[in-house]
Design an enzyme around this catalytic site. Structure first.
Site, PDB file in Angstrom:
ATOM      1  N   THR A 108       7.657   2.149  10.557  1.00 36.71           N
ATOM      2  CA  THR A 108       6.360   2.569  11.117  1.00 36.71           C
ATOM      3  C   THR A 108       5.290   2.728  10.040  1.00 36.71           C
ATOM      4  O   THR A 108       4.108   2.750  10.330  1.00 36.71           O
ATOM      5  CB  THR A 108       6.491   3.939  11.820  1.00 36.71           C
ATOM      6  N   ASP A 203       9.232   2.972  -7.526  1.00 35.19           N
ATOM      7  CA  ASP A 203      10.359   2.239  -8.127  1.00 35.19           C
ATOM      8  C   ASP A 203      10.011   1.781  -9.538  1.00 35.19           C
ATOM      9  O   ASP A 203      10.862   1.804 -10.430  1.00 35.19           O
ATOM     10  CB  ASP A 203      10.724   1.028  -7.270  1.00 35.19           C
TER      11      ASP A 203
HETATM   12  C1  PRP Z   1       4.226   5.114  -1.732  1.00 36.32           C
HETATM   13  C2  PRP Z   1       3.038   5.526  -2.588  1.00 36.32           C
HETATM   14  C3  PRP Z   1       2.263   6.372  -1.635  1.00 36.32           C
HETATM   15  C4  PRP Z   1       2.483   5.687  -0.319  1.00 36.32           C
HETATM   16  C5  PRP Z   1       1.265   4.883  -0.002  1.00 36.32           C
HETATM   17  O1  PRP Z   1       5.153   6.130  -1.670  1.00 36.32           O
HETATM   18  O2  PRP Z   1       3.404   6.201  -3.745  1.00 36.32           O
HETATM   19  O3  PRP Z   1       2.696   7.715  -1.573  1.00 36.32           O
HETATM   20  O4  PRP Z   1       3.626   4.849  -0.478  1.00 36.32           O
HETATM   21  O5  PRP Z   1       1.377   4.321   1.243  1.00 36.32           O
HETATM   22  P1  PRP Z   1       0.448   4.731   2.472  1.00 36.32           P
HETATM   23  O6  PRP Z   1      -0.953   4.785   1.950  1.00 36.32           O
HETATM   24  O7  PRP Z   1       0.664   3.597   3.436  1.00 36.32           O
HETATM   25  O8  PRP Z   1       0.933   6.026   3.015  1.00 36.32           O
HETATM   26  P2  PRP Z   1       6.576   5.958  -0.991  1.00 36.32           P
HETATM   27  O9  PRP Z   1       6.544   6.442   0.410  1.00 36.32           O
HETATM   28  O10 PRP Z   1       7.087   4.555  -1.187  1.00 36.32           O
HETATM   29  O11 PRP Z   1       7.445   6.988  -1.783  1.00 36.32           O
HETATM   30  P3  PRP Z   1       7.827   7.042  -3.341  1.00 36.32           P
HETATM   31  O12 PRP Z   1       6.584   7.420  -4.100  1.00 36.32           O
HETATM   32  O13 PRP Z   1       8.870   8.089  -3.380  1.00 36.32           O
HETATM   33  O14 PRP Z   1       8.351   5.692  -3.747  1.00 36.32           O
END
Ligand code: PRP
Ligand code: URA
Length: 212
Positions: A108, A203
């Site tokens: 989602t 990552d």
């Molecule tokens: C990534 C990134 C943001 C988010 C951005 O985090 O660091 O927090 O996705 O996406 P959005 O603007 O669509 O919400 P992720 O959820 O992959 O977690 P991580 O930082 O733990 O890898």
């Protein structure tokens, strides 16, 4: 609605290009994220209030400016936002640090909160929220919802790369905050990754890849 600041500085541009390169390894990636964050924070903190204090130089007494008024706090959105805190703390070593843990659902793309650990006096501070990637904008908007729920009124959001879709969503949801963007990219792909972007920031900062 406040206009976002999109950086146009050759040092920031150069370093973001190095970040984008898929052959940039974890160690260099982390260092670049920190350097870019420090350069962005230098500008984002331009409006910090000052007051005059008396200082005795080797020559004479003189009234000179020091930082005053509201103190700052840095709130990284975990995980990737953590990579930006060091650069900001190198400029504001006394700032408190809060953490908001959010992960994006792979299907989602909506954010899910798994942690919130914030300083008790956050509502009295200038809050700098960090996340390198503003993709759909869901994570940033949710983090700022949470901070406003705790009474925060002065919020600056800093990201290294934004998609137009995410920037629009964040501005609409939170027209009162200040937004600082290192580079504004083209769009999102079908998996809601930023194009051209830099891949998965978390990552790449922490070295957690599928084959590990
Ligand atoms: C990534 C990134 C943001 C988010 C951005 O985090 O660091 O927090 O996705 O996406 P959005 O603007 O669509 O919400 P992720 O959820 O992959 O977690 P991580 O930082 O733990 O890898
Ligand atoms: N999160 C990332 O780390 N990268 C993207 O491109 C989108 C979301």
């Amino acid at each position: 609605m406040k206009e976002p600041m999109i950086f146009d500085h050759p040092l920031i541009k150069h370093k973001i290009t190095l970040l984008r390169d898929k052959d940039t390894g974890t160690k260099e990636f982390r260092k670049l994220v920190e350097e870019i964050s420090m350069l962005m924070a230098y500008e984002a903190l331009r409006d910090l209030p000052t007051e005059l204090v008396q200082v005795r130089t080797p020559i004479c007494d003189s009234m000179q400016p020091v930082l005053s008024g509201k103190k700052a706090a840095v709130v990284p959105i975990l995980r990737a936002g953590l990579g930006m805190t060091g650069g900001i703390l190198s400029l504001l070593p006394g700032a408190k640090v809060g953490h908001i843990g959010l992960y994006r659902d792979e299907t989602t793309h909506e954010p899910h909160e798994y942690l919130s650990k914030l300083p008790g006096d956050l509502d009295k501070r200038i809050v700098i929220v960090t996340d390198p990637m503003l993709a759909t904008g869901g994570s940033a908007a949710a983090a700022i919802d949470l901070l406003k729920g705790k009474g925060c009124t002065q919020i600056k959001f800093m990201c290294i790369i934004a998609a137009p879709e995410g920037l629009e969503r964040l501005r609409t949801a939170h027209p009162d905050i200040e937004i600082y963007v290192g580079a504004l990219d083209e769009c999102l792909n079908d998996d809601a990754y930023i194009v051209p972007g830099l891949g998965d920031a978390g990552d790449r900062i922490f070295g957690t890849f599928a084959q590990d």
